[in-house]
Design a protein around this motif. Sequence first.
Motif, PDB file in Angstrom:
ATOM      1  N   TYR A  30      -2.769  13.715   6.302  1.00  0.00           N
ATOM      2  CA  TYR A  30      -1.549  13.726   5.508  1.00  0.00           C
ATOM      3  C   TYR A  30      -1.638  12.706   4.381  1.00  0.00           C
ATOM      4  N   VAL A  31      -1.077  13.048   3.247  1.00  0.00           N
ATOM      5  CA  VAL A  31      -0.923  12.110   2.141  1.00  0.00           C
ATOM      6  C   VAL A  31       0.542  12.090   1.751  1.00  0.00           C
ATOM      7  N   LEU A  32       1.006  10.927   1.299  1.00  0.00           N
ATOM      8  CA  LEU A  32       2.392  10.744   0.879  1.00  0.00           C
ATOM      9  C   LEU A  32       2.405  10.469  -0.615  1.00  0.00           C
ATOM     10  N   CYS A  33       3.349  11.042  -1.317  1.00  0.00           N
ATOM     11  CA  CYS A  33       3.477  10.792  -2.748  1.00  0.00           C
ATOM     12  C   CYS A  33       3.878   9.333  -2.957  1.00  0.00           C
ATOM     13  N   GLU A  34       3.220   8.667  -3.917  1.00  0.00           N
ATOM     14  CA  GLU A  34       3.479   7.253  -4.199  1.00  0.00           C
ATOM     15  C   GLU A  34       4.360   7.042  -5.426  1.00  0.00           C
ATOM     16  N   LEU A  35       4.779   8.125  -6.063  1.00  0.00           N
ATOM     17  CA  LEU A  35       5.582   8.014  -7.275  1.00  0.00           C
ATOM     18  C   LEU A  35       7.063   7.843  -6.945  1.00  0.00           C
ATOM     19  N   GLY A  36       7.845   7.459  -7.954  1.00  0.00           N
ATOM     20  CA  GLY A  36       9.288   7.373  -7.786  1.00  0.00           C
ATOM     21  C   GLY A  36       9.866   8.756  -7.558  1.00  0.00           C
ATOM     22  N   ASP A  37      11.020   8.803  -6.881  1.00  0.00           N
ATOM     23  CA  ASP A  37      11.587  10.100  -6.495  1.00  0.00           C
ATOM     24  C   ASP A  37      12.139  10.922  -7.651  1.00  0.00           C
ATOM     25  N   ASP A  38      12.114  10.398  -8.864  1.00  0.00           N
ATOM     26  CA  ASP A  38      12.650  11.166  -9.991  1.00  0.00           C
ATOM     27  C   ASP A  38      11.564  11.842 -10.826  1.00  0.00           C
ATOM     28  N   HIS A  39      10.317  11.835 -10.380  1.00  0.00           N
ATOM     29  CA  HIS A  39       9.254  12.434 -11.205  1.00  0.00           C
ATOM     30  C   HIS A  39       9.344  13.953 -11.174  1.00  0.00           C
ATOM     31  N   GLU A  40       8.899  14.575 -12.265  1.00  0.00           N
ATOM     32  CA  GLU A  40       8.950  16.034 -12.365  1.00  0.00           C
ATOM     33  C   GLU A  40       7.561  16.659 -12.387  1.00  0.00           C
ATOM     34  N   GLU A  41       6.530  15.835 -12.474  1.00  0.00           N
ATOM     35  CA  GLU A  41       5.161  16.346 -12.515  1.00  0.00           C
ATOM     36  C   GLU A  41       4.604  16.424 -11.097  1.00  0.00           C
ATOM     37  N   ASP A  42       3.290  16.658 -10.990  1.00  0.00           N
ATOM     38  CA  ASP A  42       2.628  16.733  -9.693  1.00  0.00           C
ATOM     39  C   ASP A  42       2.864  15.470  -8.869  1.00  0.00           C
ATOM     40  N   HIS A  43       2.827  15.639  -7.567  1.00  0.00           N
ATOM     41  CA  HIS A  43       2.853  14.505  -6.653  1.00  0.00           C
ATOM     42  C   HIS A  43       1.486  13.834  -6.706  1.00  0.00           C
ATOM     43  N   ALA A  44       1.406  12.564  -6.285  1.00  0.00           N
ATOM     44  CA  ALA A  44       0.138  11.849  -6.359  1.00  0.00           C
ATOM     45  C   ALA A  44       0.021  10.814  -5.250  1.00  0.00           C
ATOM     46  N   SER A  45      -1.191  10.689  -4.724  1.00  0.00           N
ATOM     47  CA  SER A  45      -1.484   9.683  -3.708  1.00  0.00           C
ATOM     48  C   SER A  45      -2.888   9.135  -3.956  1.00  0.00           C
ATOM     49  N   LEU A  46      -3.008   7.806  -3.921  1.00  0.00           N
ATOM     50  CA  LEU A  46      -4.308   7.167  -4.095  1.00  0.00           C
ATOM     51  C   LEU A  46      -5.136   7.353  -2.832  1.00  0.00           C
ATOM     52  N   LEU A  47      -6.373   7.819  -3.003  1.00  0.00           N
ATOM     53  CA  LEU A  47      -7.279   7.976  -1.869  1.00  0.00           C
ATOM     54  C   LEU A  47      -8.203   6.778  -1.727  1.00  0.00           C
ATOM     55  N   TRP A  48      -8.801   6.324  -2.845  1.00  0.00           N
ATOM     56  CA  TRP A  48      -9.658   5.137  -2.806  1.00  0.00           C
ATOM     57  C   TRP A  48      -9.879   4.608  -4.207  1.00  0.00           C
ATOM     58  N   ASP A  49     -10.288   3.333  -4.268  1.00  0.00           N
ATOM     59  CA  ASP A  49     -10.657   2.692  -5.531  1.00  0.00           C
ATOM     60  C   ASP A  49     -12.087   3.063  -5.867  1.00  0.00           C
ATOM     61  N   ASP A  50     -12.336   3.372  -7.122  1.00  0.00           N
ATOM     62  CA  ASP A  50     -13.691   3.588  -7.613  1.00  0.00           C
ATOM     63  C   ASP A  50     -14.002   2.408  -8.527  1.00  0.00           C
ATOM     64  N   ASP A  51     -14.427   1.307  -7.921  1.00  0.00           N
ATOM     65  CA  ASP A  51     -14.666   0.083  -8.681  1.00  0.00           C
ATOM     66  C   ASP A  51     -15.731   0.260  -9.756  1.00  0.00           C
ATOM     67  N   ALA A  52     -16.741   1.073  -9.487  1.00  0.00           N
ATOM     68  CA  ALA A  52     -17.827   1.268 -10.448  1.00  0.00           C
ATOM     69  C   ALA A  52     -17.311   1.840 -11.763  1.00  0.00           C
ATOM     70  N   ASN A  53     -16.312   2.690 -11.689  1.00  0.00           N
ATOM     71  CA  ASN A  53     -15.767   3.322 -12.897  1.00  0.00           C
ATOM     72  C   ASN A  53     -14.408   2.757 -13.302  1.00  0.00           C
ATOM     73  N   ARG A  54     -13.965   1.716 -12.592  1.00  0.00           N
ATOM     74  CA  ARG A  54     -12.678   1.064 -12.871  1.00  0.00           C
ATOM     75  C   ARG A  54     -11.516   2.065 -12.902  1.00  0.00           C
ATOM     76  N   GLU A  55     -11.455   2.871 -11.856  1.00  0.00           N
ATOM     77  CA  GLU A  55     -10.380   3.845 -11.734  1.00  0.00           C
ATOM     78  C   GLU A  55     -10.083   4.064 -10.265  1.00  0.00           C
TER      79      GLU A  55
END
Length: 129
Positions: A30-55
């Motif tokens: 399961y993943v949970l949306c991390e955005l504020g409840d007023d967003h209208e675009e896609d839901h989003a959840s961080l899976l992992w840091d990609d330190d090599a690419n700084r993203e």
Amino acid sequence: MNQCTAVALLPPPDHVVRLAAPGHLPEAGYVLCELGDDHEEDHASLLWDDDANREGIWVRWNGAGARLAGLAWCPAIDARSEDACGLFAGHPSAHDWDVLDPTLEAVAAVVDGWPPDTAAPRPDPLDGA
């Protein structure tokens, strides 16, 4: 602002399933949306840091499906704490320091009241209080 309450059950990617040991297939998660409840675009959840690419590697989803995306970090800095926003650049809605997880807030309210006032009447846990 409260955090969005969208939840998605994502199956493991095919390449992960192919790499799994016989009889030990990875399970969906399961993943949970991390955005504020007023967003209208896609839901989003961080899976992992990609330190090599700084993203961060994010899963974005809507009713049509889910996709993984490497997204740059939001450049905003909270002036009060000097913490960076933990969301992706161009995210909809508020920065993460203004998004409150209602579950964590409820837990914090109980913990803040610990130890309980022993003189106060105790609520019946079965009545939902």
